[in-house]
Design a protein around this motif. Structure first.
Motif, PDB file in Angstrom:
ATOM      1  N   SER A 150       0.831  -1.217   0.000  1.00 20.69           N
ATOM      2  CA  SER A 150       0.000   0.000   0.000  1.00 20.69           C
ATOM      3  C   SER A 150       0.858   1.257   0.000  1.00 20.69           C
ATOM      4  N   PHE A 151       1.813   1.336   0.919  1.00 19.01           N
ATOM      5  CA  PHE A 151       2.672   2.519   0.990  1.00 19.01           C
ATOM      6  C   PHE A 151       3.468   2.708  -0.303  1.00 19.01           C
ATOM      7  N   ALA A 152       3.993   1.609  -0.869  1.00 23.00           N
ATOM      8  CA  ALA A 152       4.828   1.709  -2.064  1.00 23.00           C
ATOM      9  C   ALA A 152       4.021   2.185  -3.271  1.00 23.00           C
ATOM     10  N   VAL A 153       2.836   1.619  -3.475  1.00 25.98           N
ATOM     11  CA  VAL A 153       2.007   2.029  -4.620  1.00 25.98           C
ATOM     12  C   VAL A 153       1.504   3.454  -4.422  1.00 25.98           C
ATOM     13  N   ALA A 154       1.134   3.812  -3.196  1.00 22.69           N
ATOM     14  CA  ALA A 154       0.701   5.192  -2.934  1.00 22.69           C
ATOM     15  C   ALA A 154       1.813   6.175  -3.266  1.00 22.69           C
ATOM     16  N   GLY A 155       3.053   5.855  -2.859  1.00 23.48           N
ATOM     17  CA  GLY A 155       4.181   6.724  -3.175  1.00 23.48           C
ATOM     18  C   GLY A 155       4.428   6.836  -4.670  1.00 23.48           C
ATOM     19  N   ALA A 156       4.316   5.714  -5.367  1.00 25.95           N
ATOM     20  CA  ALA A 156       4.537   5.723  -6.820  1.00 25.95           C
ATOM     21  C   ALA A 156       3.507   6.602  -7.526  1.00 25.95           C
ATOM     22  N   ILE A 159      11.285   5.278  -1.005  1.00 27.66           N
ATOM     23  CA  ILE A 159      12.401   4.429  -1.431  1.00 27.66           C
ATOM     24  C   ILE A 159      12.002   3.506  -2.574  1.00 27.66           C
ATOM     25  N   ILE A 160      10.903   2.779  -2.388  1.00 26.11           N
ATOM     26  CA  ILE A 160      10.554   1.704  -3.319  1.00 26.11           C
ATOM     27  C   ILE A 160      10.265   2.213  -4.736  1.00 26.11           C
ATOM     28  N   PRO A 161       9.453   3.263  -4.943  1.00 29.17           N
ATOM     29  CA  PRO A 161       9.219   3.719  -6.325  1.00 29.17           C
ATOM     30  C   PRO A 161      10.503   4.151  -7.037  1.00 29.17           C
ATOM     31  N   HIS A 162      11.429   4.800  -6.310  1.00 29.59           N
ATOM     32  CA  HIS A 162      12.688   5.199  -6.940  1.00 29.59           C
ATOM     33  C   HIS A 162      13.510   3.973  -7.340  1.00 29.59           C
ATOM     34  N   LEU A 163      13.586   2.994  -6.453  1.00 32.25           N
ATOM     35  CA  LEU A 163      14.305   1.759  -6.769  1.00 32.25           C
ATOM     36  C   LEU A 163      13.665   1.050  -7.958  1.00 32.25           C
ATOM     37  N   THR A 164      12.353   0.974  -7.965  1.00 36.78           N
ATOM     38  CA  THR A 164      11.639   0.309  -9.057  1.00 36.78           C
ATOM     39  C   THR A 164      11.839   1.040 -10.374  1.00 36.78           C
ATOM     40  N   ARG A 165      11.748   2.363 -10.345  1.00 40.86           N
ATOM     41  CA  ARG A 165      11.932   3.159 -11.563  1.00 40.86           C
ATOM     42  C   ARG A 165      13.333   2.981 -12.131  1.00 40.86           C
ATOM     43  N   TYR A 166      14.310   2.861 -11.252  1.00 40.02           N
ATOM     44  CA  TYR A 166      15.696   2.645 -11.695  1.00 40.02           C
ATOM     45  C   TYR A 166      15.841   1.299 -12.403  1.00 40.02           C
ATOM     46  N   ILE A 167      15.075   0.307 -11.968  1.00 43.39           N
ATOM     47  CA  ILE A 167      15.206  -1.044 -12.534  1.00 43.39           C
ATOM     48  C   ILE A 167      14.367  -1.215 -13.788  1.00 43.39           C
ATOM     49  N   SER A 217       6.354  -2.121  -7.731  1.00 43.06           N
ATOM     50  CA  SER A 217       6.450  -1.424  -6.443  1.00 43.06           C
ATOM     51  C   SER A 217       5.665  -2.173  -5.375  1.00 43.06           C
ATOM     52  N   ALA A 218       4.510  -2.721  -5.747  1.00 46.29           N
ATOM     53  CA  ALA A 218       3.712  -3.480  -4.784  1.00 46.29           C
ATOM     54  C   ALA A 218       4.490  -4.682  -4.258  1.00 46.29           C
ATOM     55  N   VAL A 219       5.167  -5.400  -5.156  1.00 48.27           N
ATOM     56  CA  VAL A 219       5.935  -6.589  -4.751  1.00 48.27           C
ATOM     57  C   VAL A 219       7.127  -6.192  -3.887  1.00 48.27           C
ATOM     58  N   LEU A 220       7.894  -5.191  -4.326  1.00 44.27           N
ATOM     59  CA  LEU A 220       9.088  -4.783  -3.580  1.00 44.27           C
ATOM     60  C   LEU A 220       8.718  -4.130  -2.246  1.00 44.27           C
ATOM     61  N   GLY A 221       7.627  -3.369  -2.218  1.00 42.89           N
ATOM     62  CA  GLY A 221       7.178  -2.768  -0.969  1.00 42.89           C
ATOM     63  C   GLY A 221       6.751  -3.823   0.040  1.00 42.89           C
ATOM     64  N   PRO A 263      18.754   8.817   5.093  1.00 41.68           N
ATOM     65  CA  PRO A 263      19.864   9.109   4.163  1.00 41.68           C
ATOM     66  C   PRO A 263      19.407   9.177   2.712  1.00 41.68           C
ATOM     67  N   PHE A 264      18.454   8.319   2.341  1.00 37.65           N
ATOM     68  CA  PHE A 264      17.950   8.327   0.967  1.00 37.65           C
ATOM     69  C   PHE A 264      17.221   9.634   0.672  1.00 37.65           C
ATOM     70  N   PHE A 265      16.429  10.102   1.640  1.00 36.97           N
ATOM     71  CA  PHE A 265      15.726  11.371   1.468  1.00 36.97           C
ATOM     72  C   PHE A 265      16.700  12.536   1.338  1.00 36.97           C
ATOM     73  N   LEU A 266      17.739  12.546   2.168  1.00 47.26           N
ATOM     74  CA  LEU A 266      18.728  13.632   2.107  1.00 47.26           C
ATOM     75  C   LEU A 266      19.452  13.642   0.755  1.00 47.26           C
ATOM     76  N   TYR A 267      19.727  12.453   0.233  1.00 52.38           N
ATOM     77  CA  TYR A 267      20.365  12.360  -1.083  1.00 52.38           C
ATOM     78  C   TYR A 267      19.441  12.930  -2.163  1.00 52.38           C
TER      79      TYR A 267
END
Length: 349
Positions: free
Chosen positions: A89-95, A280-288, A300-304, A336-340
């Protein structure tokens, strides 16, 4: 000439939308298998280690006379399924938020939706102490919706307009306000113990009665996110492009916002105001898998789900029989990911 320009524009848009279907298929297949294995491991290990054969029997041929199977069926299985649903839920909402707003820092926690949902639940605990879980989810939706309107309203009042950083700053300020109000209500009405679970962030209190209400809502909302994923891709490329390709952006934004509120509200009603999963998850998914949200949303749903299942497992195993708050573990990665990302976004402004 106009037709030629339109064809060139369409071809350019299609090239921008191009994702990586092989990578997406690999995540969906291998990730789902790994998720099932992770669920089995999480159920097996804890304060009392249980054999995988007992886990299998508890799931497919439950024996109420077995203490181990009772632990699995009544405590660990709903807990793990709750973690899985919350992470997805959190990962798809963020995406969806990142795609609609074109804001790389968008996340239901950072933009105040989670804290707004907790404030609404604090009010519910104080004024309506015997509220059933179904109504708690409704209060959580309303709190998230009210918070979203306030954050976007305050963010748009900034001198430079509604920039990503202004939006995050408005979310952080209002999150602090909502947190203080929630604590004040908890102290005044003496409901601190009831709210402590949501403040800490954890799925240990998840029961089957919660899942029977939450699971259909989350599944339908993720299905809706998949249904509008192509439109979200076009919207992420720019409103002008989306309008030029015949998209009704007002309808897409309304439907997308409703999906985000449902997913964030459902997740907060179970685990509390845990942040950074949707960042975190949408950025990681988008990169892949690339920028195509037809791949980003389901992956994103699976990785989240994987992230939350393992975070909950590690939280239980760090210092047994005591539990470490899941939100604290995820924050160790998320901050740290947010600060980056914030530093990267600042360089692009």
């Amino acid at each position: 000439m106009e037709a030629a320009k339109e064809n060139v524009g369409l071809a350019t848009t299609e090239s921008q939308m191009r994702g990586r279907p092989f990578a997406a298929t690999l995540i969906l297949t291998a990730g789902t298998i790994f998720l099932l294995c992770s669920v089995a491991i999480s159920i097996s290990y804890g304060a009392a280690d249980i054999k995988l054969s007992d886990v299998w029997q508890a799931v497919f041929s439950f024996d109420g006379n077995s203490q181990d199977q009772q632990i699995i069926h009544e405590l660990r299985l709903p807990r793990v399924i709750g973690a899985l649903l919350v992470g997805a839920s959190f990962a798809v909402a963020g995406a969806i938020m990142q795609g609609m707003t074109r804001n790389p820092l968008a996340d239901s926690g950072l933009l105040g939706l989670n804290s707004g949902a907790v404030l609404a639940m604090a009010i519910c605990f104080a004024l309506f102490p015997k509220t059933p879980y179904a109504m708690l989810i409704v209060f959580s939706f309303l709190g998230a919706a009210g918070s979203a309107m306030l954050v976007f309203g305050v963010g748009s009042m900034a001198k430079g307009g509604l920039t990503p950083l202004c939006l995050v700053l408005a979310g952080a300020a209002l999150s602090a306000l909502f947190g203080a109000l929630s604590e004040g209500i908890a102290l005044y009405y003496r409901i601190g113990q009831d709210l402590a679970f949501w403040y800490a962030g954890g799925v240990s209190g998840t029961r089957w009665s919660h899942l029977f209400i939450m699971a259909p809502i989350v599944v339908l909302a993720i299905g809706g996110a998949v249904a509008i994923s192509r439109s979200i891709t076009l919207l992420s490329l720019g409103e002008d492009i989306a309008i030029g390709l015949g998209q009704k952006i007002k309808h897409i934004k309304l439907f997308g916002t409703l999906i985000v509120l449902i997913l964030a509200g459902s997740a907060v009603s179970v685990i509390g105001p845990v942040g950074f999963v949707g960042l975190i998850i949408p950025h990681l998914t988008r990169y892949i898998v690339g920028v195509d949200y037809r791949f980003i949303v389901p992956c994103s749903a699976v990785l989240g789900a994987l992230l939350m299942v393992w975070a909950d497992f590690i939280a239980r195993m760090i210092n047994p029989p005591y539990e470490t708050p899941v939100g604290a573990l995820i924050a160790l990665i998320g901050v740290p990911f947010f600060l980056y990302l914030a530093r990267k976004e600042r360089r692009t402004l």
